[in-house]
Design an enzyme around this catalytic site. Structure first.
Site, short mmCIF file in Angstrom:
data_model
loop_
_atom_site.label_atom_id
_atom_site.label_comp_id
_atom_site.label_asym_id
_atom_site.label_seq_id
_atom_site.Cartn_x
_atom_site.Cartn_y
_atom_site.Cartn_z
N GLU A 16 57.89 11.18 -2.25
CA GLU A 16 57.81 12.63 -2.14
C GLU A 16 59.15 13.15 -1.64
O GLU A 16 59.81 12.52 -0.80
CB GLU A 16 56.70 13.08 -1.19
CG GLU A 16 56.67 14.60 -1.04
CD GLU A 16 55.35 15.15 -0.51
OE1 GLU A 16 55.10 16.33 -0.70
OE2 GLU A 16 54.59 14.38 0.09
N CYS A 62 52.45 16.87 -1.19
CA CYS A 62 52.27 18.32 -1.15
C CYS A 62 53.27 19.05 -2.02
O CYS A 62 53.07 20.21 -2.35
CB CYS A 62 52.34 18.81 0.29
SG CYS A 62 51.02 18.15 1.35
N ASN A 91 46.42 16.68 -5.43
CA ASN A 91 46.92 15.80 -4.36
C ASN A 91 45.88 15.68 -3.26
O ASN A 91 44.96 14.89 -3.38
CB ASN A 91 48.25 16.35 -3.83
CG ASN A 91 48.74 15.57 -2.63
OD1 ASN A 91 48.75 14.34 -2.65
ND2 ASN A 91 49.12 16.26 -1.57
N GLU A 92 45.99 16.47 -2.21
CA GLU A 92 45.03 16.39 -1.10
C GLU A 92 44.05 17.55 -1.18
O GLU A 92 43.86 18.29 -0.23
CB GLU A 92 45.76 16.41 0.24
CG GLU A 92 46.41 15.09 0.60
CD GLU A 92 47.03 15.09 1.98
OE1 GLU A 92 47.20 14.00 2.55
OE2 GLU A 92 47.38 16.18 2.49
#
Length: 646
Positions: free
Chosen positions: A34, A230, A361-362
């Site tokens: 990331e 993120c 993603n989350e």
């Protein structure tokens, strides 16, 4: 009187080397990338010029006007949004320097790392609509202002043209800066002012920083997850990662603010942007270079739920779904397809063999479930072989985790992505986490994890040995349950020592040097020594997962015909152990032992001592089918035995 020290009784373990317990996926241990901590721009992407195309919110950020020898001039920022919205700004430099020089300097990413005798490639897009020559003098300055490299060029074209010059640095400097001097009279337009070392990863022009990619290659990772994280979501949807904007001509890749720019009050980084010089083509090629399966994660129409939580209405989701379908075609399609042809035109006719993809993603909640269903149906209808990575939220327990876990199991989802940023104690205590998971349910991807010495995201977290040892203990549980856990990756991957936002991290670097944390070596040892199949390793009929501070797993490698034992002693006392090997094969008279340890739980690696905690190899004797070894306190050992004969 001297009293003989009492001998510690060896702990006896039994390994059933002929009884396969679980198959280990070839790509089980991978890496998670990331763009946080200046991992891309200012990090693995080897560009040395910050704000090269003047697209920061303050277009002249990182640039300073300079005068030398009586030269004069001025700089105008020109907005060309209507013509080039993806690269909206250029500068017009008005030069009045017949004797001296007028110009500008660039500070780089916390300085520029320059190496003596390295050749550097300077380039600029320029046009000179007026008459009269303007000469450019390129200089590298060290931190004290001394010149350590020079080059010259003379732009002449009235239309945009790329100009380049190469020169050799005369000294090493980690805080250098670039000076672009102009001599003559008139005006000249400039854009994409760039400087790269000639020796990048695989010597690709405008490529990646070789020492950082080499550290990834040295792990022999099974997969590369990209671009996050993120970053995928963005603080809002305009700030999300859009893969189609990250490929093709460099000067057509739109620069945007990095979502970690102002995320943490303890580490604000207002100069943190994404140029996407490291884009999806580069991710795919890097994965291929290091032998890793590509694992892209795509936005599912949801911005980060910790920030705006912005949503695309379900009836407007088609472009997001189409991006996912087009990415599969870009990766795997032939030259007769639109996106496969683009990949071919970009110099890679061979498909990338994409087999898996993350949807979101989350993410969590009913809104994620609703969007997941749409994405999954569209992908599976067209590409049924693609495995879908599904989020069970940012936490490893709780109401949202339970709800998503229950939903995805009912849907027979492919792979569930679990994340945990917890204390070392949590990792030691949860080595048994997957022992009782449903063996017939979805497989698990431990997609993000790292032990936090203080607390999740705390700026006081350390990459210490206590954290790394707890991760090693936890990973014995991942491997022992390889029939459930198919993939695992530590996070985050990279951190610039002068520009980080989050810690701990796997690999640290400055502008010239890099080092692996103790956690890096734990990850590397598991990846290099995973074997092909888990076999039972027991003590008195029970798995070794925390009792008396010991953690262990064993595997065989059918390719090399070896038995591999991993053993963690988290206690404060050295322990002699004996492994009795049951099964038909015989083993050689010696075994290789790799030891990773420190007597100090708080010990760390650093730029000054990069291998203070690093693997040490040795040989021990093997007595038939018995291996005797003493495991020091606070130690992780890997033992490899070669089968002979049968």
């Amino acid at each position: 009187m001297v009293t003989a020290r009492a001998q510690i009784t060896p702990m006896i373990f039994t390994i059933a080397a002929d009884k396969i317990k679980a198959h280990i996926e070839p790509n089980m241990y991978g890496i998670f990338f990331e763009d946080i901590n200046m991992a891309a721009d200012g990090g693995v992407y080897a560009e040395l010029v910050k704000n090269r195309s003047f697209e920061f919110n303050s277009p002249l950020a990182a640039w300073t006007e300079r005068l030398k020898g009586g030269g004069k001039g001025s700089i105008e920022v020109v907005d060309r949004t209507a013509e080039r919205p993806e690269n909206a700004h250029i500068i017009k430099v008005n030069v009045n320097a017949t004797t001296g020089y007028f110009g500008l300097s660039n500070e780089g990413f916390r300085g520029m790392g320059i190496k003596k005798d390295e050749r550097y490639s300077f380039s600029v897009n320029a046009r000179k609509p007026g008459t009269g020559p303007i000469t450019m003098l390129i200089e590298l300055h060290n931190a004290k202002g001394a010149v350590i490299g020079t080059g010259r060029l003379t732009p002449t074209a009235t239309q945009w043209k790329k100009y380049a010059v190469k020169f050799t640095a005369t000294a090493t400097e980690d805080k250098a800066s670039l000076y672009v001097w102009l001599k003559g009279t008139g005006a000249i337009d400039l854009d994409m002012i760039s400087l790269f070392p000639e020796h990048t990863w695989k010597n690709r022009p405008a490529g990646l920083r070789a020492d950082l990619v080499q550290k990834l290659a040295d792990m022999k990772p099974g997969f590369l997850r990209f671009p996050g994280g993120c970053i995928v979501e963005g603080r809002d949807l305009a700030n999300r990662y859009q893969w189609k904007k990250s490929i093709g001509d460099i000067d057509k890749r739109e620069t945007i603010i990095n979502r970690w720019n102002m995320e943490f009050k303890h580490r604000p980084t207002p100069d943190y942007y994404q140029t996407f010089g490291l884009g999806f083509m580069e991710y795919f090629m890097t994965a291929e270079d290091i032998g890793a399966s590509p694992l892209p994660i795509l936005n599912c129409g949801m911005a980060c739920q910790f920030n705006t939580g912005q949503l695309v209405p379900v009836d407007q989701l088609d472009p997001y779904v189409q991006d996912a379908l087009d990415l599969i075609e870009f990766a795997n399609g032939g030259p007769d397809t639109k996106w496969g042809k683009l990949r071919t035109d970009l110099g890679h006719p061979k498909p990338f063999n994409l087999k898996m993809m993350g949807v979101g993603n989350e993410q969590w909640g009913e809104q994620y479930i609703e969007r997941w269903k749409i994405f999954t149906k569209a992908i599976k209808d067209k590409y049924p072989y693609i495995k879908i990575i599904s989020s069970v939220g940012p936490f490893a327990a709780g109401e949202e985790f339970t709800r998503l876990d229950k939903f995805f199991r009912a849907q027979h989802a492919d792979i569930l992505d679990e994340h945990y940023y917890q204390s070392p104690k949590w990792f030691f205590d949860n080595a048994k986490r997957y022992d009782n998971y449903d063996r017939n349910g979805p497989k698990i991807f431990a997609g993000e994890y790292a032990a936090q010495s203080v607390g999740g995201g705390s700026p006081e977290n350390k990459n210490n040995w206590d954290c790394a040892l707890s991760e090693a203990a936890f990973m014995t549980g991942l491997e022992r349950n390889a029939d459930v856990v198919h993939m695992a990756s530590y996070a985050p991957l990279f951190a610039h020592v002068d520009a980080w936002q989050w810690r701990p991290d796997l690999i640290w670097f400055d502008n010239l040097r890099s080092y692996g944390s103790p956690s890096y070596y734990v990850q590397q040892l598991f990846s290099l020594n995973k074997g092909t199949d888990v076999v039972p390793l027991l003590q008195k009929g029970e798995m070794v997962s925390g009792k008396d501070g010991y953690y262990a797993t064993a595997s065989i490698d059918k390719g090399t015909n070896e038995l591999i034992i991993k053993f963690v002693n988290s206690g404060a006392t050295a322990q002699p152990v004996k492994f009795n090997i049951e099964g038909g094969k015989s083993y050689g008279k010696t075994a290789t032992v790799i030891t990773l340890r420190s007597a100090d739980k708080a010990a760390e690696n650093s730029l000054a001592a990069p291998t203070a905690i690093s693997p040490v190899k040795s040989l021990i004797n093997v007595d038939g089918k018995a291996v005797n070894v003493t495991v020091e306190p606070l130690t992780f050992k890997v033992i490899r035995l070669k089968a002979v004969g049968m």
